[in-house]
Write an enzyme that holds these catalytic residues in place. Structure first.
Site, PDB file in Angstrom:
ATOM      1  CE1 TYR A  20      -4.396   1.604   1.044  1.00 31.31           C
ATOM      2  CE2 TYR A  20      -2.697   3.620   1.554  1.00 31.31           C
ATOM      3  CZ  TYR A  20      -3.765   3.194   1.435  1.00 31.31           C
ATOM      4  OH  TYR A  20      -4.622   4.015   1.632  1.00 31.31           O
ATOM      5  CG  HIS A  24      -0.521   5.787  -1.899  1.00 30.64           C
ATOM      6  ND1 HIS A  24      -0.782   3.742  -1.121  1.00 30.64           N
ATOM      7  CD2 HIS A  24      -1.886   6.083  -1.408  1.00 30.64           C
ATOM      8  CE1 HIS A  24      -2.786   5.082  -1.887  1.00 30.64           C
ATOM      9  NE2 HIS A  24      -3.018   5.790  -1.586  1.00 30.64           N
ATOM     10  CE1 TYR A  43      -6.548  10.790   0.913  1.00 28.21           C
ATOM     11  CE2 TYR A  43      -6.232  11.611  -1.187  1.00 28.21           C
ATOM     12  CZ  TYR A  43      -7.046  10.457  -0.390  1.00 28.21           C
ATOM     13  OH  TYR A  43      -7.658  10.033  -0.358  1.00 28.21           O
ATOM     14  CD1 TRP A  78      -6.736   5.140  -5.826  1.00 24.73           C
ATOM     15  CD2 TRP A  78      -4.448   4.662  -7.356  1.00 24.73           C
ATOM     16  NE1 TRP A  78      -5.620   4.409  -4.930  1.00 24.73           N
ATOM     17  CE2 TRP A  78      -4.369   5.153  -5.857  1.00 24.73           C
ATOM     18  CE3 TRP A  78      -3.377   4.154  -7.954  1.00 24.73           C
ATOM     19  CZ2 TRP A  78      -3.035   4.237  -5.080  1.00 24.73           C
ATOM     20  CZ3 TRP A  78      -1.955   4.344  -7.606  1.00 24.73           C
ATOM     21  CH2 TRP A  78      -2.077   4.670  -6.076  1.00 24.73           C
ATOM     22  CD1 TRP A  79     -10.912   4.289  -5.786  1.00 21.59           C
ATOM     23  CD2 TRP A  79     -12.895   3.664  -6.472  1.00 21.59           C
ATOM     24  NE1 TRP A  79     -11.558   5.026  -5.176  1.00 21.59           N
ATOM     25  CE2 TRP A  79     -13.422   4.616  -6.001  1.00 21.59           C
ATOM     26  CE3 TRP A  79     -14.170   3.165  -7.597  1.00 21.59           C
ATOM     27  CZ2 TRP A  79     -14.265   5.671  -6.209  1.00 21.59           C
ATOM     28  CZ3 TRP A  79     -14.972   4.374  -7.275  1.00 21.59           C
ATOM     29  CH2 TRP A  79     -15.407   5.202  -6.621  1.00 21.59           C
TER      30      TRP A  79
END
Length: 106
Positions: A20, A24, A43, A78-79
Site C-alpha cells: 500500500y 502511494h 491529502y 486506481w480503485w
C-alpha cells in the site's frame, strides 16, 4: 478561498501495508493531476498498524467538485489497482466511514 476539511477511515489488509505504501509512494502522475483538478490540497493518509485502519484527511476547495472525482476513469482505475490491498465495495471503491468534524483549532 473557503476550504472543506474531509476525514475518513478505510480498512487495509494487515499483510498489505508495505505494498500500500509503495503504491502511494509511486502515485501515478495522472492520478495526482486528477486530484488537484478536483480541488484537493493537503491529502494525508495515516496507518494504525495494530488494526489496519487508515485515516485519510484532505482539504478540498469545493465539495461538489470533489464528489465528481469518483466518476473519473483514472479514479476507477486506481480503485481497481488498490482492490487487492483493502476492503472494498462491489465497485472496488474503498469501504470507508466518513468522520464528523467535532473540533478545529486554526
Amino acid at each position: 478561498m473557503s476550504v472543506s476539511r474531509i476525514a475518513s477511515v478505510m480498512y487495509l489488509y494487515k499483510d498489505k501495508y508495505e505494498e500500500y505504501k509503495r503504491r502511494h509512494d509511486e502515485l501515478w502522475p495522472e492520478m495526482k493531476e486528477a486530484l488537484k483538478a478536483h480541488g484537493v490540497h493537503n491529502y494525508s493518509i495515516f496507518l494504525d498498524e495494530a488494526s489496519g485502519r487508515l485515516f485519510a484527511y484532505l482539504e478540498v476547495e469545493n465539495e461538489e467538485k470533489w464528489s465528481k472525482m469518483s466518476e473519473t476513469a483514472i479514479c476507477r482505475k486506481w480503485w481497481d489497482y488498490m482492490e487487492p490491498l483493502m476492503e472494498t465495495n462491489p465497485d472496488n471503491s474503498p469501504v470507508s466511514t466518513e468522520l464528523k468534524n467535532v473540533f478545529y483549532l486554526a
